[in-house]
Every structure is written in structure tokens, then in C-alpha cells.
Design a protein around this motif. Structure first.
Motif, short mmCIF file in Angstrom:
data_model
loop_
_atom_site.label_atom_id
_atom_site.label_comp_id
_atom_site.label_asym_id
_atom_site.label_seq_id
_atom_site.Cartn_x
_atom_site.Cartn_y
_atom_site.Cartn_z
N CYS A 1 -12.23 -53.14 -24.42
CA CYS A 1 -13.01 -52.81 -23.22
C CYS A 1 -14.50 -53.01 -23.45
CB CYS A 1 -12.73 -51.38 -22.78
SG CYS A 1 -11.06 -51.13 -22.16
N ARG A 2 -15.00 -52.50 -24.57
CA ARG A 2 -16.43 -52.65 -24.89
C ARG A 2 -16.81 -54.12 -25.09
NH1 ARG A 2 -15.06 -48.58 -28.35
NH2 ARG A 2 -15.47 -49.86 -30.20
N TYR A 3 -15.97 -54.87 -25.78
CA TYR A 3 -16.19 -56.29 -26.04
C TYR A 3 -16.29 -57.06 -24.72
CZ TYR A 3 -15.12 -61.01 -27.80
OH TYR A 3 -15.14 -62.36 -28.09
N PHE A 4 -15.32 -56.83 -23.82
CA PHE A 4 -15.30 -57.53 -22.53
C PHE A 4 -16.53 -57.17 -21.71
CE2 PHE A 4 -13.92 -58.35 -18.16
CZ PHE A 4 -13.38 -59.63 -18.28
N LYS A 5 -16.86 -55.89 -21.67
CA LYS A 5 -18.03 -55.42 -20.90
C LYS A 5 -19.31 -56.05 -21.44
CE LYS A 5 -20.16 -52.41 -18.13
NZ LYS A 5 -20.19 -52.61 -16.70
N ARG A 6 -19.44 -56.09 -22.78
CA ARG A 6 -20.64 -56.67 -23.40
C ARG A 6 -20.76 -58.16 -23.07
NH1 ARG A 6 -19.53 -56.51 -29.02
NH2 ARG A 6 -18.98 -58.69 -28.88
N GLU A 7 -19.65 -58.87 -23.08
CA GLU A 7 -19.68 -60.31 -22.88
C GLU A 7 -19.77 -60.73 -21.41
OE1 GLU A 7 -19.83 -62.71 -25.31
OE2 GLU A 7 -20.01 -61.05 -26.73
N THR A 8 -19.24 -59.91 -20.50
CA THR A 8 -19.17 -60.31 -19.09
C THR A 8 -19.96 -59.42 -18.14
OG1 THR A 8 -17.23 -58.95 -18.61
CG2 THR A 8 -16.82 -61.19 -19.44
N ASP A 9 -20.40 -58.27 -18.64
CA ASP A 9 -21.07 -57.26 -17.82
C ASP A 9 -20.15 -56.74 -16.71
OD1 ASP A 9 -23.36 -55.70 -17.68
OD2 ASP A 9 -24.21 -56.89 -16.06
N CYS A 10 -18.85 -56.76 -16.98
CA CYS A 10 -17.85 -56.30 -16.02
C CYS A 10 -16.76 -55.56 -16.79
CB CYS A 10 -17.26 -57.51 -15.30
SG CYS A 10 -16.08 -57.12 -14.00
N SER A 11 -16.19 -54.54 -16.19
CA SER A 11 -15.08 -53.83 -16.85
C SER A 11 -13.80 -54.63 -16.69
CB SER A 11 -14.91 -52.44 -16.26
OG SER A 11 -14.38 -52.54 -14.95
N LEU A 12 -12.84 -54.37 -17.57
CA LEU A 12 -11.53 -55.04 -17.47
C LEU A 12 -10.87 -54.73 -16.13
CD1 LEU A 12 -10.23 -54.28 -21.06
CD2 LEU A 12 -10.73 -56.54 -20.16
N SER A 13 -10.83 -53.45 -15.75
CA SER A 13 -10.19 -53.08 -14.49
C SER A 13 -10.95 -53.65 -13.30
CB SER A 13 -10.05 -51.56 -14.38
OG SER A 13 -11.32 -50.95 -14.48
N GLY A 14 -12.28 -53.64 -13.39
CA GLY A 14 -13.09 -54.21 -12.32
C GLY A 14 -12.83 -55.69 -12.15
N TYR A 15 -12.68 -56.40 -13.26
CA TYR A 15 -12.40 -57.84 -13.19
C TYR A 15 -11.02 -58.08 -12.57
CZ TYR A 15 -11.86 -62.71 -14.33
OH TYR A 15 -11.67 -64.07 -14.23
N ARG A 16 -10.03 -57.32 -13.01
CA ARG A 16 -8.67 -57.50 -12.49
C ARG A 16 -8.63 -57.19 -10.99
NH1 ARG A 16 -3.80 -55.35 -16.01
NH2 ARG A 16 -3.46 -57.52 -16.54
N GLN A 17 -9.29 -56.11 -10.57
CA GLN A 17 -9.32 -55.75 -9.15
C GLN A 17 -10.02 -56.81 -8.33
OE1 GLN A 17 -11.19 -51.91 -9.15
NE2 GLN A 17 -9.36 -50.84 -9.85
N GLN A 18 -11.14 -57.32 -8.84
CA GLN A 18 -11.90 -58.34 -8.14
C GLN A 18 -11.05 -59.59 -7.96
OE1 GLN A 18 -15.31 -59.69 -10.34
NE2 GLN A 18 -16.13 -60.87 -8.67
N TYR A 19 -10.31 -59.98 -8.98
CA TYR A 19 -9.47 -61.16 -8.89
C TYR A 19 -8.32 -60.96 -7.91
CZ TYR A 19 -6.73 -65.22 -10.12
OH TYR A 19 -6.04 -66.41 -10.05
N GLN A 20 -7.73 -59.76 -7.89
CA GLN A 20 -6.60 -59.48 -7.00
C GLN A 20 -7.02 -59.48 -5.54
OE1 GLN A 20 -5.21 -55.85 -8.79
NE2 GLN A 20 -3.78 -56.90 -10.12
N ARG A 21 -8.28 -59.16 -5.25
CA ARG A 21 -8.78 -59.13 -3.86
C ARG A 21 -8.98 -60.54 -3.32
NH1 ARG A 21 -12.21 -54.38 -5.23
NH2 ARG A 21 -13.71 -55.91 -5.95
N GLN A 22 -9.17 -61.50 -4.20
CA GLN A 22 -9.47 -62.86 -3.73
C GLN A 22 -8.27 -63.56 -3.17
OE1 GLN A 22 -11.28 -64.74 -7.13
NE2 GLN A 22 -13.23 -63.75 -6.80
#
Length: 112
Positions: A91-112
Motif C-alpha cells: 500500500c505504501r509503495y503504490f501510494k508513493r509511486e502513484t499518489d493514489c491508494s490501492l482501493s482508490g485506484y480500483r474504485q476509480q477504474y471500476q467507475r469508468q
């Protein structure tokens, strides 16, 4: 000369793509390519205009994003699959690299 340059470039790219789901340390890739980490750094700056760690991290992030968007794997399962010590580090690695949380990224993708 340009052929050997292209071959070295492709070789670096292939090794990173093939092993980034397991290894994130530059020394591993230098060893796989039978060169020093310093020389690997020189080559990646020359060929990709980036340091090796950036190339590795970019590939790992692509794999994480693919698993988040194309599977229903849990964060724990993704951490295991990509050889992270624990889900919180993933979680920390992903947030550091993308400035987005894992769950936030998954939710954002599912809404598209």
C-alpha cells in the motif's frame, strides 16, 4: 553498432519485465545482465533517460494496476503474488509511486 545498442536496450527491458513481479532491487538486474549496478545505471540513463530503479518501479506499478483492474485479488493476495513483505508495504509503495491508494485506484477504474 546500432544493432548492439538496440539489443542491449531490449535485453534490459525484457529482464525488467520478466522479473519485476519478484525483484525490485537494482543489484538483482545488474547481476542477471552480468554487469555492475553502476554500468546498468549508465545504460538505462543512456537508453531510457531514467535510472534503473525508476524503470523497475514503473514496471511493478503496471503489474499492480493490471491486477487491481483485471482481477478480484485482495491486497493481501496481490502482495503475495508480487513478493511484497506485507500488504501494508505494498500500500505504501503504490501510494508513493502513484499518489493514489490501492482501493482508490480500483474504485476509480471500476467507475469508468
Amino acid at each position: 553498432h546500432s544493432t548492439s545498442r538496440r539489443q542491449r536496450q531490449m535485453c534490459i527491458r525484457e529482464v525488467v519485465i520478466k522479473h519485476s513481479h519478484q525483484h525490485r532491487d537494482v543489484a538483482y538486474y545488474a547481476n542477471r545482465l552480468s554487469i555492475t549496478p553502476f554500468y546498468l545505471s549508465q545504460l538505462t540513463k543512456q537508453y531510457f533517460n531514467d535510472v534503473p530503479k525508476t524503470l523497475i518501479n514503473r514496471q511493478v506499478i503496471l503489474k499492480i494496476k493490471a491486477l487491481l483492474t483485471h482481477t478480484t485479488l485482495s491486497v493481501n493476495e496481490i502482495a503475495i503474488k508480487l513478493h511484497f513483505d506485507d500488504p501494508s508495504y505494498l500500500c505504501r509503495y503504490f501510494k508513493r509511486e502513484t499518489d493514489c491508494s490501492l482501493s482508490g485506484y480500483r474504485q476509480q477504474y471500476q467507475r469508468q
